[in-house]
Design an enzyme around this catalytic site. Structure first.
Site, mmCIF file in Angstrom:
data_model
loop_
_atom_site.group_PDB
_atom_site.id
_atom_site.type_symbol
_atom_site.label_atom_id
_atom_site.label_comp_id
_atom_site.label_asym_id
_atom_site.label_seq_id
_atom_site.Cartn_x
_atom_site.Cartn_y
_atom_site.Cartn_z
ATOM 1 C CE LYS A 11 -45.438 -7.816 22.255
ATOM 2 N NZ LYS A 11 -45.677 -7.137 21.055
ATOM 3 C CB ALA A 101 -49.977 -16.281 15.927
ATOM 4 N N GLY A 102 -50.986 -13.705 18.427
ATOM 5 C CA GLY A 102 -51.937 -12.604 18.591
ATOM 6 C C GLY A 102 -51.287 -11.241 18.688
ATOM 7 N N GLY A 107 -45.714 -16.585 23.152
ATOM 8 C CA GLY A 107 -44.577 -17.510 23.100
ATOM 9 C C GLY A 107 -43.422 -16.983 23.930
ATOM 10 C CB ALA A 109 -45.460 -14.933 28.144
ATOM 11 C CG ASP A 141 -41.523 -9.251 21.813
ATOM 12 O OD1 ASP A 141 -40.904 -8.188 21.644
ATOM 13 O OD2 ASP A 141 -42.478 -9.613 21.096
HETATM 14 P P1 ATP Z 1 -44.956 -11.609 18.984
HETATM 15 O O1 ATP Z 1 -45.955 -10.559 19.380
HETATM 16 O O2 ATP Z 1 -43.839 -11.787 19.977
HETATM 17 O O3 ATP Z 1 -44.475 -11.511 17.575
HETATM 18 P P2 ATP Z 1 -47.169 -13.388 18.873
HETATM 19 O O4 ATP Z 1 -47.856 -13.102 20.166
HETATM 20 O O5 ATP Z 1 -47.762 -12.774 17.638
HETATM 21 O O6 ATP Z 1 -45.669 -12.998 19.026
HETATM 22 P P3 ATP Z 1 -46.801 -16.114 19.665
HETATM 23 O O7 ATP Z 1 -48.079 -16.567 20.280
HETATM 24 O O8 ATP Z 1 -45.715 -15.727 20.579
HETATM 25 O O9 ATP Z 1 -47.101 -14.923 18.637
HETATM 26 O O10 ATP Z 1 -46.301 -17.295 18.710
HETATM 27 C C1 ATP Z 1 -45.914 -17.157 17.390
HETATM 28 C C2 ATP Z 1 -45.589 -18.548 16.825
HETATM 29 O O11 ATP Z 1 -44.523 -19.127 17.578
HETATM 30 C C3 ATP Z 1 -46.728 -19.543 16.936
HETATM 31 O O12 ATP Z 1 -47.550 -19.497 15.808
HETATM 32 C C4 ATP Z 1 -46.006 -20.883 17.074
HETATM 33 O O13 ATP Z 1 -45.793 -21.463 15.819
HETATM 34 C C5 ATP Z 1 -44.639 -20.549 17.657
HETATM 35 N N1 ATP Z 1 -44.436 -20.955 19.082
HETATM 36 C C6 ATP Z 1 -43.363 -21.592 19.580
HETATM 37 N N2 ATP Z 1 -43.478 -21.796 20.906
HETATM 38 C C7 ATP Z 1 -44.650 -21.284 21.266
HETATM 39 C C8 ATP Z 1 -45.330 -21.181 22.508
HETATM 40 N N3 ATP Z 1 -44.827 -21.684 23.644
HETATM 41 N N4 ATP Z 1 -46.518 -20.550 22.522
HETATM 42 C C9 ATP Z 1 -47.027 -20.031 21.371
HETATM 43 N N5 ATP Z 1 -46.448 -20.130 20.180
HETATM 44 C C10 ATP Z 1 -45.254 -20.733 20.109
#
Ligand code: ATP
Length: 305
Positions: A11, A101-102, A107, A109, A141
């Site tokens: 997203k 964590a981008g 996560g 998704a 999300d």
């Molecule tokens: P958001 O934009 O929803 O805040 P994000 O895209 O910045 O999230 P994610 O990639 O969703 O970050 O993951 C954040 C943290 O969640 C990761 O650093 C990891 O420690 C934890 N995590 C738990 N399950 C997962 C998963 N299936 N994929 C990625 N990260 C995960």
């Protein structure tokens, strides 16, 4: 062995309005989500225990993705099993494309995909409404990852109202080598706003008008993200990336959610290729491009015993 594979999109937030902290500790949000064509895939296979493994191409570093029951896909499987009193295990395989964590809800998704994949594998009698309710328990999300398209997010982001918008948009995505922690970005946001009272978050009128009129230039000018200043404080170098995208003729440039991925709105696919190529040549990256909106989590393959 039976298996079900589900694909779920990343997203982006076309606008992200952040309001005061609520009594449950979450910030009130008013956001416009769009699902874009970067997908993670989750495959659920019959097993006695619940387990997960995470795979990705060399471009993505998945070292920080947990493989215990804190992985959101595992949490999704356990929550669904408990809700339906299912006593079965599942072997989950996550094929990641969405940066970790981008700021693109990778996560989330995976959580949405795991809910749908396990519901299919266990042949549960579920409705979309029920899965969306469970999704909200997993994270703010996650409901949107099930719904997809373009939608308004309210509450803490988990209340999703689809928007009927025409038109397809193209986005260039610049990832960062290192992710940013969402809680750290919110802490920085709170520090930046310490002492000032935050109002109820709003959806910008110009953004809604640009979406209704499918005007790419107007949309580019109306993109907004209340977390951007906080993300830039933690990663000042992202300001240069945003500036380079504008120089490469993108219509709009912003940090995605809590960052550090950066987004650039383009006129169409060929313009996206041009902007992506220009940004790559300037040494930022990794760079990709994707259309939006795309549909939410969907079953893409099924095998039977
Ligand atoms: P958001 O934009 O929803 O805040 P994000 O895209 O910045 O999230 P994610 O990639 O969703 O970050 O993951 C954040 C943290 O969640 C990761 O650093 C990891 O420690 C934890 N995590 C738990 N399950 C997962 C998963 N299936 N994929 C990625 N990260 C995960």
């Amino acid at each position: 062995m039976s298996s079900v594979t589900v694909s779920a999109p990343a997203k982006i937030n076309l606008s992200l309005g952040v309001g005061p902290v609520r009594s449950d500790g979450f910030h009130a949000l008013a956001t416009v989500y769009q699902a874009v064509g970067l997908h993670d895939e989750v495959t659920a296979r019959d097993a006695d225990e619940v387990s997960v493994r995470v795979r990705a191409g060399s471009r993505l570093d998945v070292a920080d993705v947990p493989t215990d029951d804190t992985n959101i896909a595992v949490r999704a499987a356990l929550l669904l099993a408990e809700h339906h009193r299912v006593q079965r295990g599942v072997e989950l395989t996550i094929d990641k494309t969405i940066p970790v964590a981008g700021g693109m809800a990778g996560g989330s998704a995976d959580g949405a995909a795991a809910l749908l994949a396990c519901a299919g594998l266990w042949r549960l009698d579920t409705s979309v409404e029920e899965l969306v309710e469970l999704a909200a328990e997993l994270g703010s999300d996650v409901p949107f990852a099930l719904v997809g398209g373009t939608a308004i997010g309210s509450g803490r982001g988990e209340v999703v109202t689809p928007l009927m918008t025409r038109g397809e948009y193209w986005w260039v995505v610049v990832e960062s080598e290192r992710g940013l922690s969402t809680p750290a970005v919110y802490r920085e946001f709170d520090a930046l706003h310490a002492g000032s009272a935050l109002g109820v978050p709003q959806l910008p009128d110009e953004l809604m008008a640009a979406l209704r009129g499918h005007d790419v230039a107007e949309l580019g000018a109306a993109l907004s993200n209340d977390l951007q200043a906080a993300a830039l404080r933690l990663r000042p170098e992202l300001a240069t990336v945003l500036e380079l995208g504008r120089l490469e003729s993108a219509h709009g440039a912003l940090v995605s959610g809590s960052g550090p991925s950066c987004l650039f709105l383009c006129e169409g696919r060929s313009h996206a290729v041009l902007v992506a190529t220009g940004l790559s040549a300037r040494g930022v990256g990794p760079v990709s491009y994707a259309p939006g909106p795309v549909h939410g989590a969907r079953v893409t393959a099924r095998t039977e015993d």
